[in-house]
Design a protein around this motif. Structure first.
Motif, PDB file in Angstrom:
ATOM      1  N   TYR A  20       0.823  -1.213   0.000  1.00 50.68           N
ATOM      2  CA  TYR A  20       0.000   0.000   0.000  1.00 50.68           C
ATOM      3  C   TYR A  20       0.858   1.265   0.000  1.00 50.68           C
ATOM      4  O   TYR A  20       0.360   2.356  -0.277  1.00 50.68           O
ATOM      5  N   ALA A  21       2.138   1.124   0.279  1.00 50.30           N
ATOM      6  CA  ALA A  21       3.005   2.300   0.457  1.00 50.30           C
ATOM      7  C   ALA A  21       3.073   3.191  -0.789  1.00 50.30           C
ATOM      8  O   ALA A  21       3.004   4.414  -0.673  1.00 50.30           O
ATOM      9  N   SER A  25       1.657   6.899  -0.862  1.00 53.55           N
ATOM     10  CA  SER A  25       2.583   7.996  -1.103  1.00 53.55           C
ATOM     11  C   SER A  25       2.059   8.920  -2.203  1.00 53.55           C
ATOM     12  O   SER A  25       2.096  10.152  -2.072  1.00 53.55           O
ATOM     13  N   GLU A  26       1.560   8.331  -3.284  1.00 53.59           N
ATOM     14  CA  GLU A  26       1.021   9.121  -4.395  1.00 53.59           C
ATOM     15  C   GLU A  26      -0.171   9.947  -3.941  1.00 53.59           C
ATOM     16  O   GLU A  26      -0.319  11.112  -4.312  1.00 53.59           O
ATOM     17  N   ARG A  27      -1.018   9.346  -3.136  1.00 55.00           N
ATOM     18  CA  ARG A  27      -2.203  10.061  -2.630  1.00 55.00           C
ATOM     19  C   ARG A  27      -1.776  11.229  -1.733  1.00 55.00           C
ATOM     20  O   ARG A  27      -2.331  12.323  -1.805  1.00 55.00           O
ATOM     21  N   GLU A  31      -2.411  15.707  -1.851  1.00 56.37           N
ATOM     22  CA  GLU A  31      -3.049  16.538  -0.832  1.00 56.37           C
ATOM     23  C   GLU A  31      -2.306  17.862  -0.769  1.00 56.37           C
ATOM     24  O   GLU A  31      -1.111  17.892  -0.538  1.00 56.37           O
ATOM     25  N   GLU A  32      -3.027  18.936  -0.954  1.00 59.13           N
ATOM     26  CA  GLU A  32      -2.377  20.241  -0.971  1.00 59.13           C
ATOM     27  C   GLU A  32      -2.311  20.880   0.398  1.00 59.13           C
ATOM     28  O   GLU A  32      -1.468  21.718   0.649  1.00 59.13           O
ATOM     29  N   ARG A  33      -3.206  20.492   1.276  1.00 60.76           N
ATOM     30  CA  ARG A  33      -3.240  21.201   2.538  1.00 60.76           C
ATOM     31  C   ARG A  33      -3.420  20.274   3.735  1.00 60.76           C
ATOM     32  O   ARG A  33      -2.502  20.057   4.495  1.00 60.76           O
ATOM     33  N   ASP A  34      -4.607  19.770   3.913  1.00 60.86           N
ATOM     34  CA  ASP A  34      -4.924  19.000   5.110  1.00 60.86           C
ATOM     35  C   ASP A  34      -4.741  17.502   4.904  1.00 60.86           C
ATOM     36  O   ASP A  34      -4.965  16.983   3.816  1.00 60.86           O
ATOM     37  N   PHE A  35      -4.341  16.842   5.983  1.00 63.03           N
ATOM     38  CA  PHE A  35      -4.201  15.386   5.985  1.00 63.03           C
ATOM     39  C   PHE A  35      -5.170  14.846   7.027  1.00 63.03           C
ATOM     40  O   PHE A  35      -4.921  14.981   8.232  1.00 63.03           O
ATOM     41  N   LEU A  52       5.353   7.147   6.192  1.00 59.37           N
ATOM     42  CA  LEU A  52       4.564   8.070   5.381  1.00 59.37           C
ATOM     43  C   LEU A  52       3.619   8.899   6.248  1.00 59.37           C
ATOM     44  O   LEU A  52       3.431  10.093   6.000  1.00 59.37           O
ATOM     45  N   LEU A  53       3.036   8.279   7.268  1.00 61.55           N
ATOM     46  CA  LEU A  53       2.184   9.021   8.197  1.00 61.55           C
ATOM     47  C   LEU A  53       2.993  10.081   8.944  1.00 61.55           C
ATOM     48  O   LEU A  53       2.547  11.219   9.119  1.00 61.55           O
TER      49      LEU A  53
END
Length: 95
Positions: A20-21, A25-27, A31-35, A52-53
């Motif tokens: 899943y890494a 990572s691509e996702r 994300e431009e701002r919030d996670f 990644l987290l």
């Protein structure tokens, strides 16, 4: 119709492992701002996805944006604690 854009919440899969890494990572790069994540289904967190987290958390802190893991499963809590990720559990709302 202005206003605040809707926040996207990423549903995390049951197994956050090496397989899943790359898509994870691509996702994250998109994300431009919030996670904001939903961890309700997570049964296991592997090392690469943990990294990644952590990277998303650090990016959010540097940008002054949001990092949050909602509905964290007991298994995910335990996995994050074992890897030294207690700070990820405490990051609710603004980073």
């Amino acid at each position: 119709m202005g206003g605040v854009p809707l926040m996207s919440i990423l549903m995390l899969p049951e197994i956050l492992d090496t397989g899943y890494a790359v898509p994870f990572s691509e996702r994250l790069k998109k994300e431009e701002r919030d996670f904001v994540f939903d961890g309700s289904q997570v049964g296991r967190v592997g090392g690469l996805c943990f990294q990644l987290l952590v990277s998303a958390y650090r990016t959010a802190r540097m940008q002054g944006s949001r990092f949050e893991i909602r509905n964290i499963s007991d298994a995910m809590k335990e996995n994050l604690r074992l890897m030294g990720g207690d700070f990820l559990l405490e990051a609710q709302g603004d980073a």
